[in-house]
Design an enzyme around this catalytic site. Structure first.
Site, short mmCIF file in Angstrom:
data_model
loop_
_atom_site.label_atom_id
_atom_site.label_comp_id
_atom_site.label_asym_id
_atom_site.label_seq_id
_atom_site.Cartn_x
_atom_site.Cartn_y
_atom_site.Cartn_z
N SER A 139 -69.52 -68.18 -31.53
CA SER A 139 -67.95 -68.09 -31.25
C SER A 139 -67.94 -66.83 -30.21
O SER A 139 -68.64 -66.20 -29.94
CB SER A 139 -67.42 -67.43 -32.65
N TYR A 152 -68.22 -62.95 -40.99
CA TYR A 152 -68.11 -63.96 -39.98
C TYR A 152 -68.61 -63.77 -38.41
O TYR A 152 -69.39 -64.28 -37.85
CB TYR A 152 -66.59 -64.50 -39.94
N1 LIG Z 1 -61.51 -73.41 -34.26
C1 LIG Z 1 -61.91 -72.28 -33.87
O1 LIG Z 1 -60.99 -71.60 -33.49
C2 LIG Z 1 -63.33 -71.85 -33.59
C3 LIG Z 1 -63.70 -70.58 -32.91
C4 LIG Z 1 -65.05 -70.09 -32.91
C5 LIG Z 1 -65.89 -70.79 -33.52
N2 LIG Z 1 -65.71 -71.89 -34.40
C6 LIG Z 1 -66.95 -72.54 -35.07
O2 LIG Z 1 -66.68 -73.85 -34.57
C7 LIG Z 1 -67.33 -74.62 -35.78
C8 LIG Z 1 -66.44 -75.81 -36.25
O3 LIG Z 1 -65.34 -75.51 -37.09
P1 LIG Z 1 -63.94 -76.12 -36.39
O4 LIG Z 1 -63.25 -75.32 -35.80
O5 LIG Z 1 -64.09 -77.64 -36.12
O6 LIG Z 1 -63.42 -75.95 -37.98
P2 LIG Z 1 -63.25 -77.12 -39.24
O7 LIG Z 1 -62.42 -78.32 -38.84
O8 LIG Z 1 -62.86 -76.51 -40.47
O9 LIG Z 1 -64.64 -77.84 -39.21
C9 LIG Z 1 -65.68 -77.51 -40.16
C10 LIG Z 1 -66.74 -78.57 -40.29
O10 LIG Z 1 -67.94 -78.01 -41.08
C11 LIG Z 1 -68.02 -78.62 -42.11
N3 LIG Z 1 -68.55 -78.07 -43.38
C12 LIG Z 1 -68.10 -76.85 -43.69
N4 LIG Z 1 -68.73 -76.33 -44.85
C13 LIG Z 1 -69.88 -77.48 -44.95
C14 LIG Z 1 -71.06 -77.38 -45.97
N5 LIG Z 1 -71.30 -76.57 -46.79
N6 LIG Z 1 -71.99 -78.40 -45.52
C15 LIG Z 1 -71.71 -79.36 -44.56
N7 LIG Z 1 -70.67 -79.19 -43.53
C16 LIG Z 1 -69.57 -78.30 -44.00
C17 LIG Z 1 -66.63 -79.27 -42.70
O11 LIG Z 1 -66.69 -80.42 -43.21
P3 LIG Z 1 -66.63 -80.72 -44.82
O12 LIG Z 1 -65.59 -79.74 -45.33
O13 LIG Z 1 -66.40 -82.23 -44.66
O14 LIG Z 1 -67.97 -80.48 -45.52
C18 LIG Z 1 -66.21 -79.57 -41.14
O15 LIG Z 1 -66.64 -80.97 -40.58
C19 LIG Z 1 -67.76 -73.68 -36.86
O16 LIG Z 1 -68.94 -73.34 -36.84
C20 LIG Z 1 -66.72 -72.66 -36.57
O17 LIG Z 1 -67.32 -71.21 -37.04
C21 LIG Z 1 -64.47 -72.67 -34.34
#
Ligand SMILES: NC(=O)c1ccc[n+]([C@@H]2O[C@H](COP(=O)([O-])OP(=O)(O)OC[C@H]3O[C@@H](n4cnc5c(N)ncnc54)[C@H](OP(=O)(O)O)[C@@H]3O)[C@@H](O)[C@H]2O)c1
Length: 255
Positions: A139, A152
């Site tokens: 991130s 986080y």
């Molecule tokens: N969006 C942002 O602004 C942002 C910024 C910086 C970094 N990130 C990083 O990007 C990554 C993806 O996040 P996103 O933004 O796409 O958010 P998201 O839409 O909430 O996606 C998170 C994904 O992780 C899966 N997940 C959560 N807990 C899990 C578990 N215990 N086992 C297996 N899968 C799990 C969720 O699926 P299920 O609920 O179906 O398990 C979902 O597919 C994360 O690492 C996040 O920290 C995001």
């Protein structure tokens, strides 16, 4: 030769976008997350739109033995993983003094432990084949402490540090390693964190394009978005620590 990509957290957001884009590029996919329906729907739409073979593995990667079981399941099914996208993760928002310790431990388990274990378990086979790719999702919050998202921010600092070190270790092996640092991106992330503080968001499509460019250039890490990169890479070096901490807290608190 077909390349197979395993994507964790593929059911929504960034992971789902990568799944669609990698399938368009001709890769076969292994989609991993907890939400079976969402994974199956995504798999069906990718199968309709491309010729990719898509395997769905429903797993809770927050369980301590989940990564080991997942790697074993891939071996049993004869799935050779050439591209690993460690994307599953979540953030918690609020003061540490008011947090649920079990929730914070689960955050560390998923964001750090599962990611490390999957990288470690899939890497030797990639090295012996002389090719492969590991993209670990950190991130832009990895570059400075994040008051009110302390755990986080620390997990993502770990991902960045671990992945850049791995990049150096694997330089001459044919395996590409990249720490991907998204800034605020338009996904469900903020709903799950319980606070939407981002004033503007990039799209998941932009993030995938940034990733592809960084992989092509062989970079150890990349921050998505020019202004995010400027703040992450320069601002955190030039400003005094107290200012950085104040600014970081303000950023994650502001609505
Ligand atoms: N969006 C942002 O602004 C942002 C910024 C910086 C970094 N990130 C990083 O990007 C990554 C993806 O996040 P996103 O933004 O796409 O958010 P998201 O839409 O909430 O996606 C998170 C994904 O992780 C899966 N997940 C959560 N807990 C899990 C578990 N215990 N086992 C297996 N899968 C799990 C969720 O699926 P299920 O609920 O179906 O398990 C979902 O597919 C994360 O690492 C996040 O920290 C995001």
């Amino acid at each position: 030769m077909t390349t197979t990509a395993l994507i964790t957290g593929a059911s929504t957001g960034i992971g789902a976008e990568f799944a669609r884009r990698l399938a368009e590029d001709g890769l076969d996919l292994v989609l991993v997350a907890r939400s079976e329906n969402k994974l199956e729907e995504l798999a069906a739409s990718i199968r309709r739109a491309t010729r990719s073979t898509v395997t769905v593995l429903v797993r809770d990667l927050g369980r301590p033995d989940a990564a080991e079981e997942l790697v074993a399941e891939c071996a049993t099914r004869g799935l050779e993983i050439d591209f690993l996208l460690n994307n599953a993760g979540f953030g918690t928002h609020g003061l540490v003094a008011e947090a649920d310790p079990a929730k914070l431990a689960a955050e560390i388990q998923l964001n750090c432990v599962a990611l490390t274990e999957l990288s470690t378990r899939f890497l030797p086979a990639m090295i012996s084949r002389g090719r492969g790719t590991i993209v670990n999702v950190a991130s832009n919050g990895a570059f400075q402490p994040l008051p009110q998202m302390a755990v986080y921010g620390a997990t993502k600092a770990y991902v960045l540090s671990f992945t850049e070190a791995l990049w150096q270790e694997t330089r001459r092996t044919g395996v590409r390693v990249l720490a991907l640092c998204p800034g605020p991106t338009d996904t469900a992330f903020f709903d799950i964190a319980g606070e939407d503080f981002a004033s503007s968001k990039r799209t998941t499509a932009q993030l995938v394009t940034t990733t592809k460019r960084a992989l092509a250039k062989g970079r150890p890490s990349v921050v998505d978005g020019a202004s995010n990169a400027l703040v992450a890479r320069l601002g955190t070096r030039l400003l005094p620590k107290r200012v950085i901490l104040w600014g970081a807290e303000k950023t994650v608190s502001a609505r």
